[in-house]
Scaffold this motif. Structure first.
Motif, PDB file in Angstrom:
ATOM      1  N   PHE A  21       0.863  -1.187   0.000  1.00 53.08           N
ATOM      2  CA  PHE A  21       0.000   0.000   0.000  1.00 53.08           C
ATOM      3  C   PHE A  21       0.896   1.233   0.000  1.00 53.08           C
ATOM      4  O   PHE A  21       1.897   1.274   0.699  1.00 53.08           O
ATOM      5  CB  PHE A  21      -0.896  -0.013   1.253  1.00 53.08           C
ATOM      6  N   PRO A  22       0.528   2.244  -0.800  1.00 51.58           N
ATOM      7  CA  PRO A  22       1.384   3.429  -0.854  1.00 51.58           C
ATOM      8  C   PRO A  22       1.559   4.100   0.516  1.00 51.58           C
ATOM      9  O   PRO A  22       0.779   3.869   1.433  1.00 51.58           O
ATOM     10  CB  PRO A  22       0.637   4.360  -1.810  1.00 51.58           C
ATOM     11  N   ASP A  23       2.577   4.929   0.601  1.00 52.26           N
ATOM     12  CA  ASP A  23       2.920   5.620   1.843  1.00 52.26           C
ATOM     13  C   ASP A  23       1.716   6.360   2.433  1.00 52.26           C
ATOM     14  O   ASP A  23       1.044   7.120   1.750  1.00 52.26           O
ATOM     15  CB  ASP A  23       4.025   6.634   1.527  1.00 52.26           C
ATOM     16  N   ILE A  24       1.452   6.118   3.703  1.00 49.83           N
ATOM     17  CA  ILE A  24       0.293   6.773   4.315  1.00 49.83           C
ATOM     18  C   ILE A  24       0.674   8.048   5.050  1.00 49.83           C
ATOM     19  O   ILE A  24      -0.198   8.747   5.563  1.00 49.83           O
ATOM     20  CB  ILE A  24      -0.435   5.847   5.303  1.00 49.83           C
ATOM     21  N   ARG A  25       1.976   8.326   5.136  1.00 55.79           N
ATOM     22  CA  ARG A  25       2.358   9.552   5.839  1.00 55.79           C
ATOM     23  C   ARG A  25       1.862  10.739   5.029  1.00 55.79           C
ATOM     24  O   ARG A  25       1.570  10.624   3.856  1.00 55.79           O
ATOM     25  CB  ARG A  25       3.876   9.597   6.004  1.00 55.79           C
ATOM     26  N   ILE A  26       1.810  11.868   5.634  1.00 58.22           N
ATOM     27  CA  ILE A  26       1.316  13.096   5.028  1.00 58.22           C
ATOM     28  C   ILE A  26      -0.200  13.075   4.825  1.00 58.22           C
ATOM     29  O   ILE A  26      -0.895  13.864   5.438  1.00 58.22           O
ATOM     30  CB  ILE A  26       1.995  13.439   3.681  1.00 58.22           C
ATOM     31  N   THR A  27      -0.701  12.144   3.993  1.00 57.05           N
ATOM     32  CA  THR A  27      -2.135  12.256   3.686  1.00 57.05           C
ATOM     33  C   THR A  27      -3.019  11.628   4.759  1.00 57.05           C
ATOM     34  O   THR A  27      -4.156  12.022   4.922  1.00 57.05           O
ATOM     35  CB  THR A  27      -2.465  11.546   2.360  1.00 57.05           C
ATOM     36  N   GLN A  28      -2.501  10.645   5.464  1.00 58.68           N
ATOM     37  CA  GLN A  28      -3.305   9.912   6.445  1.00 58.68           C
ATOM     38  C   GLN A  28      -4.645   9.453   5.874  1.00 58.68           C
ATOM     39  O   GLN A  28      -5.698   9.993   6.202  1.00 58.68           O
ATOM     40  CB  GLN A  28      -3.545  10.766   7.679  1.00 58.68           C
ATOM     41  N   PRO A  29      -4.596   8.447   5.015  1.00 57.67           N
ATOM     42  CA  PRO A  29      -5.812   7.954   4.369  1.00 57.67           C
ATOM     43  C   PRO A  29      -6.783   7.369   5.387  1.00 57.67           C
ATOM     44  O   PRO A  29      -6.363   6.788   6.393  1.00 57.67           O
ATOM     45  CB  PRO A  29      -5.295   6.860   3.443  1.00 57.67           C
ATOM     46  N   SER A  30      -8.062   7.517   5.119  1.00 65.67           N
ATOM     47  CA  SER A  30      -9.065   6.968   6.029  1.00 65.67           C
ATOM     48  C   SER A  30      -9.368   5.534   5.641  1.00 65.67           C
ATOM     49  O   SER A  30     -10.398   5.224   5.062  1.00 65.67           O
ATOM     50  CB  SER A  30     -10.325   7.808   5.981  1.00 65.67           C
ATOM     51  N   ILE A  31      -8.442   4.681   5.940  1.00 67.07           N
ATOM     52  CA  ILE A  31      -8.625   3.260   5.661  1.00 67.07           C
ATOM     53  C   ILE A  31      -7.846   2.491   6.713  1.00 67.07           C
ATOM     54  O   ILE A  31      -6.747   2.899   7.095  1.00 67.07           O
ATOM     55  CB  ILE A  31      -8.180   2.901   4.221  1.00 67.07           C
ATOM     56  N   ALA A  32      -8.455   1.442   7.223  1.00 67.38           N
ATOM     57  CA  ALA A  32      -7.770   0.576   8.185  1.00 67.38           C
ATOM     58  C   ALA A  32      -7.725  -0.822   7.584  1.00 67.38           C
ATOM     59  O   ALA A  32      -8.582  -1.187   6.783  1.00 67.38           O
ATOM     60  CB  ALA A  32      -8.521   0.555   9.510  1.00 67.38           C
ATOM     61  N   PHE A  33      -6.727  -1.557   7.951  1.00 67.09           N
ATOM     62  CA  PHE A  33      -6.520  -2.870   7.328  1.00 67.09           C
ATOM     63  C   PHE A  33      -6.503  -4.000   8.348  1.00 67.09           C
ATOM     64  O   PHE A  33      -6.109  -3.799   9.495  1.00 67.09           O
ATOM     65  CB  PHE A  33      -5.166  -2.901   6.612  1.00 67.09           C
ATOM     66  N   TYR A  34      -6.902  -5.155   7.869  1.00 65.09           N
ATOM     67  CA  TYR A  34      -6.567  -6.382   8.585  1.00 65.09           C
ATOM     68  C   TYR A  34      -5.569  -7.116   7.705  1.00 65.09           C
ATOM     69  O   TYR A  34      -5.826  -7.337   6.522  1.00 65.09           O
ATOM     70  CB  TYR A  34      -7.800  -7.252   8.814  1.00 65.09           C
ATOM     71  N   PRO A  35      -4.435  -7.452   8.255  1.00 67.13           N
ATOM     72  CA  PRO A  35      -3.389  -8.039   7.406  1.00 67.13           C
ATOM     73  C   PRO A  35      -3.652  -9.518   7.081  1.00 67.13           C
ATOM     74  O   PRO A  35      -4.523 -10.144   7.681  1.00 67.13           O
ATOM     75  CB  PRO A  35      -2.131  -7.882   8.253  1.00 67.13           C
ATOM     76  N   VAL A  36      -2.863 -10.025   6.159  1.00 67.98           N
ATOM     77  CA  VAL A  36      -2.953 -11.433   5.764  1.00 67.98           C
ATOM     78  C   VAL A  36      -2.353 -12.300   6.872  1.00 67.98           C
ATOM     79  O   VAL A  36      -1.316 -11.961   7.424  1.00 67.98           O
ATOM     80  CB  VAL A  36      -2.174 -11.641   4.449  1.00 67.98           C
ATOM     81  N   ARG A  37      -3.050 -13.382   7.191  1.00 67.92           N
ATOM     82  CA  ARG A  37      -2.489 -14.290   8.191  1.00 67.92           C
ATOM     83  C   ARG A  37      -1.606 -15.331   7.516  1.00 67.92           C
ATOM     84  O   ARG A  37      -1.754 -15.618   6.342  1.00 67.92           O
ATOM     85  CB  ARG A  37      -3.618 -15.003   8.945  1.00 67.92           C
ATOM     86  N   LYS A  38      -0.742 -15.914   8.289  1.00 71.13           N
ATOM     87  CA  LYS A  38       0.182 -16.898   7.727  1.00 71.13           C
ATOM     88  C   LYS A  38      -0.565 -18.161   7.330  1.00 71.13           C
ATOM     89  O   LYS A  38      -1.509 -18.565   7.991  1.00 71.13           O
ATOM     90  CB  LYS A  38       1.258 -17.246   8.753  1.00 71.13           C
ATOM     91  N   LYS A  39      -0.139 -18.773   6.238  1.00 72.50           N
ATOM     92  CA  LYS A  39      -0.805 -19.976   5.741  1.00 72.50           C
ATOM     93  C   LYS A  39       0.245 -21.071   5.579  1.00 72.50           C
ATOM     94  O   LYS A  39       1.436 -20.798   5.471  1.00 72.50           O
ATOM     95  CB  LYS A  39      -1.432 -19.706   4.372  1.00 72.50           C
ATOM     96  N   GLU A  40      -0.253 -22.302   5.521  1.00 68.92           N
ATOM     97  CA  GLU A  40       0.674 -23.416   5.303  1.00 68.92           C
ATOM     98  C   GLU A  40       0.497 -23.905   3.868  1.00 68.92           C
ATOM     99  O   GLU A  40      -0.631 -24.100   3.411  1.00 68.92           O
ATOM    100  CB  GLU A  40       0.345 -24.527   6.297  1.00 68.92           C
ATOM    101  N   ARG A  41       1.608 -24.116   3.175  1.00 72.26           N
ATOM    102  CA  ARG A  41       1.508 -24.493   1.764  1.00 72.26           C
ATOM    103  C   ARG A  41       2.519 -25.561   1.393  1.00 72.26           C
ATOM    104  O   ARG A  41       3.659 -25.510   1.822  1.00 72.26           O
ATOM    105  CB  ARG A  41       1.760 -23.263   0.884  1.00 72.26           C
TER     106      ARG A  41
END
Ligand code: SF4
Ligand code: SF4
Ligand code: SF4
Lengths: 405, 180, 660
Positions: free
Chosen positions: B155-175
């Motif tokens: 995701f692009p740099d969030i500094r300066i603009t402070q986008p109004s979006i929050a994320f849940y990250p990807v969890r680890k998977k077994e492959r």
């Protein structure tokens, strides 16, 4: 149901709470026959049974007894105010799990008798609970009052007003003279998280800032939003002189050290504008200064003082590009044959030129990283430990990022 | 009351199905190259569905010489395209490729967070369309979740603009992959 | 603004409810029908693009005719003229051969609404003709499910949310069944493990807790391996001993299945097979999903039956919510299907139609003599995009005296026809829809007037049969006076109304209805399966080094949706995904033009390196124009069996295109 009686003192205290914190302080002191002082989290007196204490103006210095600490609900201490020293029993006032001040019972009564207050704990505890309810209520009332103000400030700070007259007439409602020059200051929590406690910390920050303004006899024009508190700071005299705001910021930062926020707050200062229509620029500038301040580890970043950095935010893209190629062009050229040095440098800048963090992030051995830095220094013909060079690199990388070069 | 409406993006849940992107077009009838929302693969492990993030410090807004942008009390950043002079400064300033230059009209338009729908109490079309609930909407002024993070890889740099979006990250998977 | 209920009739798991928004007779927007309990108010990307599907400059507006065939020299004609030309040809062939056996049609799943069986009904109303049967897409699986359980059944997909383990074999719901994902996630939220087994690292695999890559076509082996390990673990509360075929199955697992061989055949390491056995052992209920992917090869039936046995062994074929074997169900066969089953008109000497397996349609038709087939009607499909054996098709086309295509767009097959009749979209006709995955019944209202002169399959059947009868009284006994709503009412028999708990079609105007009684499988009717031939040492012949896998694209179904600019702003490109090793060996870089070829032809494509692709696989997704199916030519073992086409038993080679 059995014959459960509500104790008389409880009823009386409840009735006294109608008169706010002062009512509680006076009633409790009548029961205990000892003076009561109530403070805010910054240790300002906000209510008391003593006539010689001026609310909101007297700072109380608390000396804890050696074996005591603030984590305890009850603690013994010595209070210093107005040149006096008094022994006291303190009790914390908790609102929403956060410390919102203390209620102190002075151990020496009005007629000079000393009592350690053993056996009165539950009474004091009850009074503290009433205080916490009262503080909560006060806050809610205040928030209600904030609403309209906030809407106005929001529009002001986001440039939604397209007419100057509108701004002035709204400002008059709160007796703000927006014809005077102002500068916008931003205080924001660093590394803000979507944690519940961080949310409440903003309230602490707002409170501290407003207290600070009142103490400096400045009408507080403040606004809080997500992780930040914004202040529209009047500049009566010399607009170029930044002494007043830097003093103010220093004061606030010191006050904050007493709170849970510690040193998690950073600030940014915008440019001074005479025309209130332009204040929104000052706000955006303050935020840019805040970000750059952290990036460059400057304590009191002011947009006006950031020579190089303001170029960054100028609109002339061509100038920016030239600057970018001037600083990093050689490296780009070098990388064209499949090198990774730009990538390395970007990460280095990202981790504030910290070798350890950068090498970990890149999965590089420290020595490999050192070697690469040397190589970069050779190519760019600079020394990386020179702060100026770092600034240039950060700025150039920022340009790259912002303008997708 | 002042709000900051924002998106929540669950990178672990998004399957890159593009329903949100096309639902936006279906709702707002944007044509040709104008994409208010876009789904891309941003890293080996995750997709990103991104639109205007109605930033807390919108750069689009700061650089616009015509003051064509406004921010509503609910945080939605709007552009009044009739004021737009086509200079594309906002297009360059926005780190998220949100302002879209329409070559037919020579003006910029962008996601308006479906404010007409929100004003009627409906969810934005893209959010409504997401069958995995990967895309959500929240008031970031009050949103709290210790599992949420401000940005994810790619995701692009969030500094300066402070986008109004929050994320849940990807969890680890077994492959397990074939070893040929 | 008005709204109407529609149903997406594509060949897809979703069969989603649509609310269409109509202003002044124009479709302005589509949204999902919140009352549809499976799709729950949402559509997929393709669905949200329906306004562009309806109003599209590429859409066919009028009947057109070209001569010569394939020249592109199209002329607009009136419906009257079109009917006359078609009717005269039909009558002339009937005259020439004394029957209608020279007439045939190729129709498949372009629109799976029940009223689209009007084409079949129309041909039946002519009397014996040359008739396709079978299901090229999922026939094998259907047969295997029936063999194992005695009937076609598949649990309620919403119930997958209750599973504690979901094992997806060769299905990619993240692309082809997106609405299922929310139930899978709901299960995960409640602690279920999601496992994907697939030779391709799909979008679903990306989301799985455990992904296992397997050699293509070796699913049966893997499931026997898991079963053997499972057998060694004692499962105290479950006793498969009383199930049919248990002893043979047990003996087979114990004596014939060798774990080293299994590992070698499947390419899966022992510890991962052990892990799967562990999961099947510990997590109840477990949902096993046999994807269509595992049954598109000559071992497909074996694989599906082996998975059924694994589910039984692990105690998962009873009716507990969240367990069971998911494939597809046969709810549709509970309907009278009055159009599909329209009684064939009697012929004095020919007792019934000539049957042709649809999986091998073109080649098989060409072999027919006395009479040869001379008239071909194509509807609801474009065989030159989605079928196989294009050479046979092209030769077949040359041998036809008249080819009529009914379609909305100029497909590859339409281009090779004499006459094209413009088809109505589902927004322009009434219909009744049941899916093959979920158990919802929904009505499709007519929301807008037809686009220019488009007509539905049913309308065409009505008008053509009427014209035929005018020219030759009594030629067809098709009841052309019946309106679409009459056919819908005829489908809703008292029995059906009971199954769905409705009293009239009007109930469906308030929203789709779920089946009240779900067909379930029971252990008594189940029988374990052991392979007919067990020869794990045998190596498949590979006429070319790479196996070709040709799954669907996300934003198309074969050629459908390929003309929609919201979905496909760029020109269509055929992309060949290759492994890193293939790229190195053949000196191919990302984005290069490559030739993929075998004895059946050559397809030019753009190379894309896929780091996770098995080395001996080339993956090309379905496209509309330059389709990879040109390289696919397979024949079923036994053409009397309605098996699926062995699409994934195709082999190819690849090289850089000259000039690179
Ligand atoms: S609709 Fe949801 S799952 Fe699909 S691409 Fe958009 S965010 Fe991802
Ligand atoms: S995402 Fe871009 S366009 Fe949207 S508010 Fe932020 S800077 Fe402006
Ligand atoms: S909020 Fe509305 S306008 Fe913005 S991307 Fe989503 S659908 Fe499009």
């Amino acid at each position: 149901m059995g014959n459960v009686m509500i104790p008389e003192f409880a009823q009386e205290m409840l009735a006294a709470a109608e008169n706010g914190l002062n009512g509680i302080a006076i009633k409790l002191s009548q029961f205990l026959e000892h003076p009561i002082i109530i403070t805010d989290p910054l240790h300002n007196c906000i209510a008391s049974s003593l006539e010689n204490l001026e609310n909101h103006q007297t700072e109380i210095v608390i000396h804890l007894h050696l074996d005591q600490d603030f984590e305890q609900l009850f603690f013994h201490c010595v209070l210093a105010y107005n040149g006096d020293f008094k022994e006291a029993l303190g009790h914390r006032i908790i609102v929403n799990n956060l410390n919102q001040g203390c209620i102190f019972t002075l151990l020496e009564s009005a007629d000079g008798e000393k009592n350690l207050m053993d056996g009165y704990e539950s009474l004091i505890h009850y009074a503290a609970s009433l205080c916490s309810l009262q503080i909560k209520k006060d806050k809610e009332i205040k928030q209600e009052r904030y609403r309209f103000k906030n809407a106005f400030l929001f529009d002001l700070l986001y440039g939604n007003f397209k007419k100057k007259e509108d701004i002035l007439s709204y400002g008059n409602i709160w007796n703000w003279n927006l014809l005077e020059p102002h500068v916008v200051l931003v205080f924001a929590i660093k590394d803000f998280n979507y944690f519940s406690s961080d949310r409440q910390l903003i309230q602490t920050l707002l409170y501290t800032v407003e207290q600070g303004l009142t103490q400096n006899r400045i009408e507080p024009i403040t606004f809080s939003k997500q992780n930040e508190v914004v202040v529209i700071f009047p500049k009566k005299t010399d607009t170029r002189n930044q002494q007043k705001e830097t003093e103010f910021i220093t004061y606030i930062m010191n006050q904050l050290k007493k709170t849970e926020l510690q040193d998690r707050v950073a600030c940014g200062i915008g440019k001074t504008y005479e025309n209130p229509e332009e204040l929104f620029r000052s706000y955006q500038e303050a935020k840019v200064a805040f970000e750059l301040g952290q990036l460059l580890e400057v304590d009191m970043p002011s947009f006006a003082n950031m020579g190089l950095e303001t170029i960054l935010y100028k609109h002339d893209l061509q100038a920016l590009k030239e600057f970018y190629y001037y600083v990093l062009g050689d490296l780009l050229e070098y990388d064209e044959n499949g090198g990774e040095l730009m990538y390395t440098l970007e990460n280095l800048a990202k981790y504030q030129f910290d070798l350890k963090q950068t090498s970990e992030a890149l999965f590089l051995h420290r020595n490999t990283l050192r070697y690469r830095i040397k190589k970069i220094e050779e190519i760019l013909n600079i020394k990386m430990d020179d702060l100026n060079n770092r600034l240039n690199i950060i700025a150039a990388l920022k340009i790259k990022q912002l303008h997708k070069l | 009351m002042i709000k900051q409406m924002g998106f929540i993006f669950n990178a672990d849940a998004c399957i890159g199905c593009m329903a949100c992107e096309v639902a936006c077009r279906n709702e707002n009838k944007t044509f040709a190259n104008v994409k208010w929302r876009r789904v891309t693969k941003i890293s080996q492990d995750s997709f990103l569905s991104n639109s205007c993030n109605h930033c807390s410090s919108p750069e689009c807004f700061r650089v616009c010489p015509e003051s064509a942008f406004t921010k509503r009390y609910d945080g939605i950043v709007l552009i009044d395209s009739s004021l737009c002079n086509g200079c594309k400064l906002c297009v360059q300033a926005c780190p998220y490729d949100a302002p879209q230059f329409d070559y037919e009209t020579n003006k910029v338009t962008k996601c308006q967070m479906c404010y007409p729908r929100q004003d009627q109490g409906l969810l934005p079309a893209c959010v409504e369309a997401c069958s995995t609930a990967a895309l959500g909407l929240t008031d970031l002024e009050v949103f709290m979740d210790p599992k949420a993070v401000p940005a994810i890889e790619g995701f692009p740099d969030i500094r300066i603009t402070q986008p109004s979006i929050a994320f849940y990250p990807v969890r680890k998977k077994e492959r397990y992959f074939l070893e040929n | 603004m008005e709204t109407f209920r529609n149903v997406c009739p594509r060949n897809c798991y979703g069969t989603c409810g649509i609310i269409s928004h109509v202003e002044n007779g124009m479709l302005t927007k589509v949204t999902g029908d919140p009352k549809h309990g499976f799709s729950r108010g949402r559509l997929c990307a393709k669905g949200y693009a329906y306004t562009q599907f309806v109003y599209n400059s590429y859409r066919l507006k009028y009947p057109i005719i070209q001569s010569p065939r394939g020249s592109g020299n199209w002329k607009r004609i009136s419906w009257d003229d079109a009917y006359n030309i078609i009717a005269e040809k039909i009558l002339e062939l009937n005259d020439r051969y004394g029957s209608n056996l020279a007439l045939s049609y190729s129709k498949f799943s372009g629109n799976i609404g029940l009223l689209h069986f009007a084409t079949e009904g129309m041909f039946n109303s002519f009397g014996p003709h040359t008739k396709p049967f079978g299901n090229l897409c999922m026939g094998t699986g259907e047969m295997a499910i029936k063999t194992s359980f005695g009937k076609m059944a598949s649990p309620v997909p919403e119930d997958m949310a209750e599973a504690k383990l979901i094992v997806i074999w060769g299905a990619n719901p993240a692309v082809t069944n997106i609405h299922q994902m929310k139930f899978i996630y709901a299960a995960r939220k409640k602690g279920a493990k999601i496992v994907v087994i697939d030779p391709v690292f799909t979008e679903t695999a990306l989301k799985a807790d455990l992904y296992i890559q397997i050699k293509p076509g070796s699913d049966a082996y893997l499931s026997f391996g898991i079963a053997k390990l499972l057998l060694e673990k004692k499962t105290p509360e479950h006793h498969p001993e009383h199930l049919n075929g248990w002893e043979e199955y047990k003996n087979f697992l114990q004596n014939n299945v060798d774990m080293d061989q299994i590992c070698q055949k499947t390419g899966v390491k022992y510890e991962y097979i052990e892990k799967l056995a562990e999961l099947y052992h510990n997590c109840k209920p477990a949902a096993t999903w046999s994807g269509f992917g595992i049954q598109r090869n000559k071992y497909g039936g074996e694989s599906v039956e082996a998975l059924n046995s694994l589910a039984a062994l692990s105690g998962n074929i009873n009716v507990v919510k969240g367990g069971g074997v998911y494939f597809a169900h046969g709810d549709i066969y509970d309907f009278p299907l009055n159009l599909a089953n329209f009684p064939e008109k009697k012929h004095p000497s020919i007792s019934q139609s000539r049957l042709i397996n649809i999986s091998n349609f073109a080649a098989a038709i060409r072999e027919l003599k006395e009479p040869p087939v001379k008239f071909l009607w194509i509807a609801s499909r474009s065989p030159l995009s989605q079928d196989q054996n294009f050479k046979a098709w092209e030769e077949l086309f040359q041998e036809m005296e008249l080819i009529v295509t009914v379609d909305l767009y100029m497909t590859n097959a339409a281009k090779m026809s004499d006459i094209i009749l413009p088809a109505a979209s589902h927004f322009e006709e009434e219909d009744l829809n049941v899916g093959y995955w979920h158990h919802w019944l929904a009505i499709n209202e007519k929301a807008i007037p037809p686009y220019f002169e488009a007509k539905s399959d049913l309308q065409i059947a009505r008008e053509l049969t009427k014209r035929l009868n005018e020219l030759s009284p009594g030629f067809s006994d098709f009841p052309y006076d019946l309106e679409p709503i009459d056919w819908i009412k005829k489908e809703l028999t008292p029995e059906i109304k009971k199954i769905y708990g409705i009293s009239s079609y009007k109930d469906l105007l308030d929203g789709p209805r779920h089946r009240k009684q779900i067909e379930t499988v029971c252990e008594e009717a189940f029988s374990f399966h052991i392979p007919k031939k067990w020869n794990p040492d045998a190596q498949d012949k590979k006429p070319y080094p790479y196996r070709l896998l040709s799954p669907q694209s996300l934003l198309k179904i074969h050629s459908q949706f390929s003309n929609i600019s919201w979905l496909h702003p760029e020109l269509e490109e055929t992309v060949a995904e290759i492994s890193k090793k293939t790229a190195e060996e053949k000196d191919i870089k990302d984005g290069m033009k490559v030739r993929i070829f075998n004895g059946h032809g050559t397809v030019t494509a753009t190379a894309k390196i896929n780091a996770f692709l098995p080395e001996d696989v080339i993956l090309v997704r379905q496209t509309a124009k330059n389709t990879i199916n040109r390289l696919i030519t397979t024949r079923l073992h036994d053409e009397n069996n309605p098996e699926s086409t062995y699409f994934y038993d195709s082999f190819v080679d690849i090289s850089k295109k000259e000039g690179h």
